[in-house]
Design an enzyme around this catalytic site. Structure first.
Site, PDB file in Angstrom:
ATOM      1  N   SER A   7      27.859  -3.903  24.503  1.00  0.00           N
ATOM      2  CA  SER A   7      27.989  -4.814  23.360  1.00  0.00           C
ATOM      3  C   SER A   7      26.874  -5.856  23.410  1.00  0.00           C
ATOM      4  O   SER A   7      26.820  -6.672  24.333  1.00  0.00           O
ATOM      5  CB  SER A   7      29.341  -5.519  23.386  1.00  0.00           C
ATOM      6  N   HIS A  32      26.834  -1.080  20.745  1.00  0.00           N
ATOM      7  CA  HIS A  32      28.010  -1.646  20.067  1.00  0.00           C
ATOM      8  C   HIS A  32      27.610  -2.991  19.468  1.00  0.00           C
ATOM      9  O   HIS A  32      27.211  -3.915  20.197  1.00  0.00           O
ATOM     10  CB  HIS A  32      29.168  -1.807  21.064  1.00  0.00           C
ATOM     11  N   ASP A  34      28.604  -6.185  17.186  1.00  0.00           N
ATOM     12  CA  ASP A  34      29.766  -6.951  16.732  1.00  0.00           C
ATOM     13  C   ASP A  34      29.392  -7.933  15.630  1.00  0.00           C
ATOM     14  O   ASP A  34      28.657  -8.886  15.870  1.00  0.00           O
ATOM     15  CB  ASP A  34      30.336  -7.747  17.915  1.00  0.00           C
ATOM     16  N   MET A  36      30.742 -10.737  12.987  1.00  0.00           N
ATOM     17  CA  MET A  36      31.867 -11.666  12.765  1.00  0.00           C
ATOM     18  C   MET A  36      31.549 -12.590  11.600  1.00  0.00           C
ATOM     19  O   MET A  36      30.396 -12.983  11.424  1.00  0.00           O
ATOM     20  CB  MET A  36      32.085 -12.515  14.014  1.00  0.00           C
ATOM     21  N   HIS A  65      30.842  -2.773  14.648  1.00  0.00           N
ATOM     22  CA  HIS A  65      32.239  -3.224  14.639  1.00  0.00           C
ATOM     23  C   HIS A  65      32.336  -4.444  13.726  1.00  0.00           C
ATOM     24  O   HIS A  65      31.889  -5.532  14.089  1.00  0.00           O
ATOM     25  CB  HIS A  65      32.627  -3.565  16.087  1.00  0.00           C
ATOM     26  N   MET A  67      34.139  -7.368  12.122  1.00  0.00           N
ATOM     27  CA  MET A  67      35.291  -8.274  12.199  1.00  0.00           C
ATOM     28  C   MET A  67      35.168  -9.221  11.016  1.00  0.00           C
ATOM     29  O   MET A  67      34.889 -10.423  11.169  1.00  0.00           O
ATOM     30  CB  MET A  67      35.273  -9.018  13.545  1.00  0.00           C
ATOM     31  N   MET A 136      41.352  -2.967  20.408  1.00  0.00           N
ATOM     32  CA  MET A 136      40.960  -4.267  20.961  1.00  0.00           C
ATOM     33  C   MET A 136      41.833  -4.575  22.171  1.00  0.00           C
ATOM     34  O   MET A 136      43.063  -4.625  22.071  1.00  0.00           O
ATOM     35  CB  MET A 136      41.127  -5.378  19.922  1.00  0.00           C
ATOM     36  N   ASP A 174      37.715  -1.987  23.675  1.00  0.00           N
ATOM     37  CA  ASP A 174      36.769  -3.078  23.417  1.00  0.00           C
ATOM     38  C   ASP A 174      37.340  -4.416  23.890  1.00  0.00           C
ATOM     39  O   ASP A 174      38.273  -4.943  23.284  1.00  0.00           O
ATOM     40  CB  ASP A 174      36.464  -3.128  21.921  1.00  0.00           C
TER      41      ASP A 174
HETATM   42  C1  DX5 Z   1      34.946  -9.109  20.810  1.00  0.00           C
HETATM   43  C2  DX5 Z   1      33.985  -7.988  20.584  1.00  0.00           C
HETATM   44  C3  DX5 Z   1      33.618  -7.259  21.814  1.00  0.00           C
HETATM   45  C4  DX5 Z   1      32.941  -8.095  22.870  1.00  0.00           C
HETATM   46  C5  DX5 Z   1      33.256  -7.495  24.201  1.00  0.00           C
HETATM   47  O1  DX5 Z   1      35.393  -9.584  19.605  1.00  0.00           O
HETATM   48  O2  DX5 Z   1      34.516  -7.048  19.689  1.00  0.00           O
HETATM   49  O3  DX5 Z   1      32.832  -6.108  21.516  1.00  0.00           O
HETATM   50  O4  DX5 Z   1      31.559  -8.172  22.706  1.00  0.00           O
HETATM   51  O5  DX5 Z   1      32.737  -8.317  25.174  1.00  0.00           O
HETATM   52  P1  DX5 Z   1      33.193  -8.241  26.684  1.00  0.00           P
HETATM   53  O6  DX5 Z   1      32.898  -6.837  27.149  1.00  0.00           O
HETATM   54  O7  DX5 Z   1      32.350  -9.267  27.344  1.00  0.00           O
HETATM   55  O8  DX5 Z   1      34.657  -8.545  26.737  1.00  0.00           O
HETATM   56 ZN    ZN Z   2      33.424  -5.078  19.423  1.00  0.00          ZN
END
Ligand code: DX5
Ligand code: ZN
Length: 215
Positions: A7, A32, A34, A36, A65, A67, A136, A174
């Site tokens: 990620s 990956h 992310d 947001m 991903h 969010m 998650m 994740d």
């Molecule tokens: C959280 C993200 C994850 C995050 C995971 O909202 O969806 O992908 O980056 O990070 P780690 O592996 O550090 O928990």
């Molecule tokens: Zn993620």
């Protein structure tokens, strides 16, 4: 062998090019990414212009991903930015079936993410339409949180649903994945490991990726 998806949320954004080079040279399978929006989750990360640049820096699969609320408004923009897999949250999509059809009609693989409290049974009538479930194992919004153990039970339930129905759907875990819990997560039925801090905070990130890949 599991699919390893570092990620980039945990990467050094000031040195994104060398972080991408590291992943490209490693045994990682997917990026990956992310996204947001500060609405669906209480944080803002990066978006389309950053993904466009990352796309140009790699041939690996870009696993995006989302969010965010109202992902349908940006589905095409994420396709154009280079997403190969686009995952939306079940909790953000009252018309989930329409979201999935939109993603697939644009030629991307479709994923559905579940928050820690969302039962896997909620996937019953969409599972046959999707390519991936992003389970998650922390509350989304932040990297570096602790793995929620109940995810293992959900993973076992979901693997059974997939097997019983003869489907071919990835289970991606994740949040809070480490070299210490990865074997247990895979034994529960997951086949994709997302890892942010575990990879990017490791003294040797490439070696950590290889270690996860060998689990
Ligand atoms: C959280 C993200 C994850 C995050 C995971 O909202 O969806 O992908 O980056 O990070 P780690 O592996 O550090 O928990
Ligand atoms: Zn993620």
């Amino acid at each position: 062998m599991p699919i390893i998806a570092p990620s980039l949320l945990a990467a050094d954004f000031l040195n994104l090019e060398s972080e991408c080079r590291m992943i490209n040279e490693s045994e990682a399978d997917w990026y990956h990414l992310d996204v947001m929006d500060g609405q669906f989750v209480p944080n803002i990360s990066f978006g389309i212009p950053v993904i466009e640049k990352i796309r140009k820096a790699t041939n690996k699969v870009c696993d995006v991903h989302l969010m965010i609320l109202k992902p349908e408004q940006l589905t095409e923009a994420f396709k154009n930015a280079g997403a190969d897999i686009l995952t939306v949250h079940i909790e953000a999509c009252p018309h989930l079936h329409r979201n999935i059809q939109q993603i697939k009609s644009l030629g991307m693989k479709a994923g559905v993410a579940l928050n820690p409290h969302t039962p896997v049974g909620d996937l019953t009538d969409i599972l046959h339409d999707i390519d991936l479930v992003c389970m998650m194992s922390v509350n989304p919004g932040f990297g570096g949180q602790k793995f929620i153990p109940h995810t293992l039970e959900k993973t076992r339930q979901l693997r059974k649903m997939i097997t019983d129905r003869g489907l071919n759907v990835h289970i991606e875990i994740d949040g809070g994945v480490t070299a210490d819990n990865a074997a247990e997560i895979l034994a529960a039925g997951a086949d994709v490991l997302v890892a942010g801090n575990t990879v990017f905070s490791a003294p040797d990130p490439k070696a950590m990726i290889a270690r996860l890949k060998a689990m």
